[in-house]
Scaffold this motif. Structure first.
Motif, PDB file in Angstrom:
ATOM      1  N   VAL A  71      -6.025 -14.291 -76.600  1.00  0.00           N
ATOM      2  CA  VAL A  71      -6.370 -14.415 -78.016  1.00  0.00           C
ATOM      3  C   VAL A  71      -5.677 -13.331 -78.834  1.00  0.00           C
ATOM      4  N   ALA A  72      -5.041 -13.738 -79.928  1.00  0.00           N
ATOM      5  CA  ALA A  72      -4.348 -12.790 -80.801  1.00  0.00           C
ATOM      6  C   ALA A  72      -5.148 -12.453 -82.050  1.00  0.00           C
ATOM      7  N   ALA A  73      -6.030 -13.334 -82.483  1.00  0.00           N
ATOM      8  CA  ALA A  73      -6.848 -13.108 -83.673  1.00  0.00           C
ATOM      9  C   ALA A  73      -8.114 -13.946 -83.565  1.00  0.00           C
ATOM     10  N   MET A  74      -9.219 -13.436 -84.150  1.00  0.00           N
ATOM     11  CA  MET A  74     -10.486 -14.160 -84.055  1.00  0.00           C
ATOM     12  C   MET A  74     -11.325 -13.888 -85.297  1.00  0.00           C
ATOM     13  N   LYS A  75     -12.031 -14.941 -85.759  1.00  0.00           N
ATOM     14  CA  LYS A  75     -12.994 -14.840 -86.847  1.00  0.00           C
ATOM     15  C   LYS A  75     -14.325 -15.424 -86.377  1.00  0.00           C
ATOM     16  N   LEU A  76     -15.404 -14.807 -86.816  1.00  0.00           N
ATOM     17  CA  LEU A  76     -16.739 -15.305 -86.500  1.00  0.00           C
ATOM     18  C   LEU A  76     -17.575 -15.323 -87.766  1.00  0.00           C
ATOM     19  N   ARG A 100      -2.324 -16.166 -78.371  1.00  0.00           N
ATOM     20  CA  ARG A 100      -1.193 -15.252 -78.385  1.00  0.00           C
ATOM     21  C   ARG A 100       0.140 -15.973 -78.202  1.00  0.00           C
ATOM     22  N   HIS A 101       0.158 -16.961 -77.332  1.00  0.00           N
ATOM     23  CA  HIS A 101       1.418 -17.626 -76.997  1.00  0.00           C
ATOM     24  C   HIS A 101       1.386 -19.129 -77.288  1.00  0.00           C
ATOM     25  N   ARG A 102       0.485 -19.559 -78.176  1.00  0.00           N
ATOM     26  CA  ARG A 102       0.406 -20.965 -78.550  1.00  0.00           C
ATOM     27  C   ARG A 102       0.258 -21.066 -80.054  1.00  0.00           C
ATOM     28  N   SER A 103       0.801 -22.090 -80.630  1.00  0.00           N
ATOM     29  CA  SER A 103       0.708 -22.274 -82.079  1.00  0.00           C
ATOM     30  C   SER A 103      -0.553 -23.049 -82.439  1.00  0.00           C
ATOM     31  N   GLY A 104      -0.941 -22.980 -83.682  1.00  0.00           N
ATOM     32  CA  GLY A 104      -2.085 -23.745 -84.170  1.00  0.00           C
ATOM     33  C   GLY A 104      -3.338 -22.902 -84.295  1.00  0.00           C
ATOM     34  N   ASP A 105      -4.276 -23.402 -85.073  1.00  0.00           N
ATOM     35  CA  ASP A 105      -5.576 -22.764 -85.261  1.00  0.00           C
ATOM     36  C   ASP A 105      -6.614 -23.502 -84.433  1.00  0.00           C
ATOM     37  N   PHE A 106      -7.472 -22.759 -83.747  1.00  0.00           N
ATOM     38  CA  PHE A 106      -8.506 -23.331 -82.904  1.00  0.00           C
ATOM     39  C   PHE A 106      -9.870 -22.902 -83.431  1.00  0.00           C
TER      40      PHE A 106
END
Length: 206
Positions: A71-76, A100-106
């Motif tokens: 994970v490169a960034a996270m919001k809660l 970190r190594h995949r595109s898109g928002d999850f």
């Protein structure tokens, strides 16, 4: 708030999958303890609705020290709504992140059904789950209430807000993805996690 009003019967049926803290030595918090935790979570006694937003964007130096972190960034976004019938406070969560190594928002979301203490008293957590087989997260607070400590083993996620089965995946804890420390920030930072127009308007007026 859609996720906050899931029937208690459904929550009971899903509790086995929802607990991210399974395996820990825990006890359910009493009402006074739960109220105290909610006051800390929302930086004040929650009224009919309340929100708390936590964010972390991992810099290059951090990721270099944790090469296995996915994970490169996270919001809660943690939300609360008081039910008009049972007068109880119902919590829910929305989680957004980027790999970190995949595109898109999850993203992921679900209900938070219980507050628990570790039996040694060192930590209190909010237990949150995603439907019946979607895993879940545990959310604790730092001692100064300025950060959320997110723990997970597995949580169901969707890519770019696509709720179809083909887009459904899971974020699974690895060597460096089981615990995340996110910093408290203004709730506007979490607006991107809200898709319901009425709720988004309520959040922006907080």
């Amino acid at each position: 708030m859609k996720f906050a009003l899931i029937l208690p019967l459904v929550l009971a049926a899903c509790v086995g999958a929802a607990r991210a803290e399974d395996g820990d030595d825990i006890r359910t918090a009493g009402q006074a303890e739960a109220d105290s935790f909610n006051t800390r979570m929302y930086a004040g006694a929650p009224g009919s609705k309340a929100y708390a937003c936590f964010v972390r964007r991992y810099d290059t130096e951090h990721l270099a020290r944790h090469p296995k972190q996915k994970v490169a960034a996270m919001k809660l976004l943690v939300s609360a709504e008081r039910d008009t019938e049972d007068k109880q406070l119902h919590n829910s969560f929305r989680l957004g992140f980027r790999y970190r190594h995949r595109s898109g928002d999850f993203d992921s979301s679900g209900s938070c059904s219980h507050v628990v203490f570790t039996k040694d008293g060192n930590e209190v957590r909010l237990g949150c789950g995603v439907d019946c087989e979607g895993g879940g997260i545990g959310v604790a607070l730092s001692k100064d209430d300025k950060s959320a400590i997110v723990r997970l083993e597995r949580v169901r996620v969707w890519q770019n807000n696509k709720p179809d089965d083909e887009a459904e995946q899971s974020l699974v804890a690895g060597a460096d993805d089981g615990i995340f420390r996110l910093d408290r920030t203004g709730i506007g930072e979490c607006a991107s996690l809200v898709t319901d127009r009425e709720e988004l308007a309520a959040l922006r007026h907080k």
